[in-house]
Design a protein around this motif. Structure first.
Motif, PDB file in Angstrom:
ATOM      1  N   SER A 176     -25.493  28.154 108.768  1.00  0.00           N
ATOM      2  CA  SER A 176     -25.936  29.541 108.888  1.00  0.00           C
ATOM      3  C   SER A 176     -25.583  30.317 107.628  1.00  0.00           C
ATOM      4  N   LEU A 177     -26.177  31.498 107.507  1.00  0.00           N
ATOM      5  CA  LEU A 177     -25.775  32.432 106.469  1.00  0.00           C
ATOM      6  C   LEU A 177     -24.649  33.281 107.045  1.00  0.00           C
ATOM      7  N   VAL A 178     -23.441  33.127 106.518  1.00  0.00           N
ATOM      8  CA  VAL A 178     -22.274  33.868 106.996  1.00  0.00           C
ATOM      9  C   VAL A 178     -21.921  34.946 105.982  1.00  0.00           C
ATOM     10  N   ILE A 179     -21.847  36.185 106.449  1.00  0.00           N
ATOM     11  CA  ILE A 179     -21.475  37.311 105.591  1.00  0.00           C
ATOM     12  C   ILE A 179     -20.106  37.805 106.052  1.00  0.00           C
ATOM     13  N   LEU A 180     -19.099  37.511 105.245  1.00  0.00           N
ATOM     14  CA  LEU A 180     -17.702  37.850 105.566  1.00  0.00           C
ATOM     15  C   LEU A 180     -17.305  39.108 104.815  1.00  0.00           C
ATOM     16  N   VAL A 181     -16.964  40.166 105.564  1.00  0.00           N
ATOM     17  CA  VAL A 181     -16.634  41.462 104.969  1.00  0.00           C
ATOM     18  C   VAL A 181     -15.190  41.808 105.314  1.00  0.00           C
ATOM     19  N   SER A 182     -14.348  41.975 104.287  1.00  0.00           N
ATOM     20  CA  SER A 182     -12.921  42.233 104.516  1.00  0.00           C
ATOM     21  C   SER A 182     -12.305  42.820 103.256  1.00  0.00           C
ATOM     22  N   ASP A 183     -11.084  43.365 103.409  1.00  0.00           N
ATOM     23  CA  ASP A 183     -10.328  43.775 102.218  1.00  0.00           C
ATOM     24  C   ASP A 183      -9.410  42.640 101.757  1.00  0.00           C
ATOM     25  N   PHE A 184      -9.359  41.562 102.544  1.00  0.00           N
ATOM     26  CA  PHE A 184      -8.621  40.336 102.206  1.00  0.00           C
ATOM     27  C   PHE A 184      -7.141  40.604 101.906  1.00  0.00           C
ATOM     28  N   LEU A 207     -14.044  44.505 100.136  1.00  0.00           N
ATOM     29  CA  LEU A 207     -13.967  45.968 100.118  1.00  0.00           C
ATOM     30  C   LEU A 207     -12.603  46.426  99.612  1.00  0.00           C
ATOM     31  N   TYR A 208     -12.611  47.464  98.769  1.00  0.00           N
ATOM     32  CA  TYR A 208     -11.350  48.020  98.301  1.00  0.00           C
ATOM     33  C   TYR A 208     -11.490  49.525  98.112  1.00  0.00           C
ATOM     34  N   ASP A 209     -10.353  50.203  98.011  1.00  0.00           N
ATOM     35  CA  ASP A 209     -10.320  51.643  97.772  1.00  0.00           C
ATOM     36  C   ASP A 209      -9.661  51.892  96.420  1.00  0.00           C
ATOM     37  N   TYR A 267     -19.760  36.010  95.768  1.00  0.00           N
ATOM     38  CA  TYR A 267     -18.653  36.957  95.881  1.00  0.00           C
ATOM     39  C   TYR A 267     -19.087  38.312  95.337  1.00  0.00           C
ATOM     40  N   LEU A 268     -18.761  39.358  96.090  1.00  0.00           N
ATOM     41  CA  LEU A 268     -19.115  40.709  95.681  1.00  0.00           C
ATOM     42  C   LEU A 268     -17.981  41.661  96.034  1.00  0.00           C
ATOM     43  N   ALA A 269     -17.441  42.382  95.046  1.00  0.00           N
ATOM     44  CA  ALA A 269     -16.397  43.383  95.272  1.00  0.00           C
ATOM     45  C   ALA A 269     -17.040  44.765  95.285  1.00  0.00           C
ATOM     46  N   ILE A 270     -16.733  45.562  96.301  1.00  0.00           N
ATOM     47  CA  ILE A 270     -17.347  46.884  96.450  1.00  0.00           C
ATOM     48  C   ILE A 270     -16.273  47.938  96.691  1.00  0.00           C
ATOM     49  N   ASP A 271     -16.311  48.995  95.888  1.00  0.00           N
ATOM     50  CA  ASP A 271     -15.452  50.160  96.095  1.00  0.00           C
ATOM     51  C   ASP A 271     -16.036  50.946  97.275  1.00  0.00           C
ATOM     52  N   ALA A 272     -15.212  51.213  98.280  1.00  0.00           N
ATOM     53  CA  ALA A 272     -15.696  51.849  99.512  1.00  0.00           C
ATOM     54  C   ALA A 272     -16.336  53.209  99.285  1.00  0.00           C
ATOM     55  N   SER A 273     -16.007  53.876  98.178  1.00  0.00           N
ATOM     56  CA  SER A 273     -16.534  55.220  97.938  1.00  0.00           C
ATOM     57  C   SER A 273     -17.809  55.217  97.089  1.00  0.00           C
ATOM     58  N   GLU A 274     -18.218  54.042  96.594  1.00  0.00           N
ATOM     59  CA  GLU A 274     -19.378  53.991  95.708  1.00  0.00           C
ATOM     60  C   GLU A 274     -20.675  53.730  96.479  1.00  0.00           C
ATOM     61  N   TYR A 276     -23.253  51.395  97.398  1.00  0.00           N
ATOM     62  CA  TYR A 276     -23.246  49.934  97.405  1.00  0.00           C
ATOM     63  C   TYR A 276     -24.645  49.323  97.279  1.00  0.00           C
ATOM     64  N   VAL A 277     -25.700  50.136  97.380  1.00  0.00           N
ATOM     65  CA  VAL A 277     -27.069  49.612  97.349  1.00  0.00           C
ATOM     66  C   VAL A 277     -27.369  48.832  96.062  1.00  0.00           C
ATOM     67  N   PRO A 278     -27.068  49.374  94.864  1.00  0.00           N
ATOM     68  CA  PRO A 278     -27.366  48.600  93.642  1.00  0.00           C
ATOM     69  C   PRO A 278     -26.662  47.243  93.599  1.00  0.00           C
ATOM     70  N   LYS A 279     -25.431  47.181  94.115  1.00  0.00           N
ATOM     71  CA  LYS A 279     -24.703  45.909  94.105  1.00  0.00           C
ATOM     72  C   LYS A 279     -25.331  44.903  95.070  1.00  0.00           C
ATOM     73  N   LEU A 280     -25.805  45.384  96.212  1.00  0.00           N
ATOM     74  CA  LEU A 280     -26.471  44.486  97.156  1.00  0.00           C
ATOM     75  C   LEU A 280     -27.781  43.966  96.570  1.00  0.00           C
ATOM     76  N   VAL A 281     -28.525  44.836  95.904  1.00  0.00           N
ATOM     77  CA  VAL A 281     -29.785  44.435  95.269  1.00  0.00           C
ATOM     78  C   VAL A 281     -29.515  43.375  94.203  1.00  0.00           C
ATOM     79  N   LYS A 282     -28.451  43.575  93.431  1.00  0.00           N
ATOM     80  CA  LYS A 282     -28.080  42.591  92.398  1.00  0.00           C
ATOM     81  C   LYS A 282     -27.700  41.264  93.030  1.00  0.00           C
ATOM     82  N   LEU A 283     -26.975  41.333  94.154  1.00  0.00           N
ATOM     83  CA  LEU A 283     -26.601  40.114  94.861  1.00  0.00           C
ATOM     84  C   LEU A 283     -27.830  39.349  95.328  1.00  0.00           C
TER      85      LEU A 283
END
Length: 288
Positions: A176-184, A207-209, A267-274, A276-283
């Protein structure tokens, strides 16, 4: 925000991403959420020129001839979201925590996946299973999944990534396609993460702050650990402490990125305040 406002916001982001994907990639979400792998279909007798790696040795050992496996292209795929809802995710600005952004990302992608007739499932976890929704592919199921995500109230504050990755490996029988979202913010999960990447098509969203990487200079302040429920005093103006916090995050991020590269995961790192659409498109561009 009520459920209708939440869904309206997800629709807006989903349309924004879909337009960006279509214009930049000359395609749509179809190739992202549809299975691109192969699944076993049948057996036939070995013929000269066949790839010996396709031989089914168990069947051939019965003595009725040498058989090879026939595969067909997968026409649909399960998209399974694994979302960290532990207390460390509930950090950020008063109106936008890491968890808020995580829920939005999962909601947007779930909405897009269900529109492509993919089976969508969800696991929300802390140090225990908080919510599990078995994969299905109806539009009604997709909206139910998103609303359950919005309404979720957790029972525990802790984190156990190792245990929840193992649960995911147990419940997903097919690739399957697994999408794991966490601050790890956890340890001891690395081997299970590698196993998940080997068995499934894995996307890791970290995800990070900003305050976790660039702490404001506030002097000696009390910091409350939401998971251990303890308060400690730290010197936020100390260069040593600030550098240590930054280095811990960077080391964790580099380790995750390395694990993903070695095991053919994204792997994709996302700042919670930014935004996120451009990063998802790039992914999606990388995946396509």
């Amino acid at each position: 925000m009520n459920p209708n406002e939440f869904l309206s916001k997800l629709h807006k982001y989903e349309i924004k991403i879909r337009k960006a994907v279509t214009s930049q990639m000359r395609g749509n979400f179809h190739s992202i959420f549809k299975g691109s792998g192969l699944e076993f279909s049948d057996l036939r007798l070995y013929q000269y020129g066949d790839d010996v790696r396709l031989i089914d040795w168990n069947t051939s050992a019965k003595g009725h001839g040498t058989y090879v496996k026939i595969f067909k292209e997968e026409k649909e795929q399960t998209v399974f979201f694994v979302l960290d809802v532990s207390a460390s995710q509930d950090v950020g600005r008063s109106n936008r925590s890491k968890l808020d952004t995580s829920k939005e990302i999962c909601g947007v992608l779930a909405l897009s996946a269900i529109k492509e007739a993919s089976h969508v499932g969800l696991l929300c976890f802390s140090d225990q299973k908080e919510k599990y929704i078995k994969p299905a592919n109806t539009l009604k199921h997709g909206y139910r999944t998103i609303l359950e995500l919005f309404k979720l109230k957790t029972d525990s504050a802790g984190t156990n990534l190792k245990k929840m990755i193992l649960f995911t490996l147990d419940v997903l029988k097919r690739r399957s396609l697994v999408i794991l979202v966490s601050d790890f913010i956890d340890s001891g999960y690395e081997e299970n993460l590698k196993a998940l990447a080997r068995k499934h098509d894995l996307i890791v969203i970290h995800l990070y702050d900003q305050r976790e990487t660039n702490l404001p200079r506030l002097g000696i302040i009390p910091v409350f650990d939401t998971e251990s429920r303890k308060t400690i005093w730290v010197n936020a103006s100390s260069n040593w402490f600030r550098n240590r916090m930054k280095n811990l995050f960077e080391k964790n991020s580099e380790q995750l990125d390395q694990i993903c590269k070695q095991n053919k995961a994204n792997y994709l790192a996302i700042d919670a305040s930014e935004d996120y659409v451009p990063k998802l498109v790039k992914l999606f561009k990388v995946r396509k």
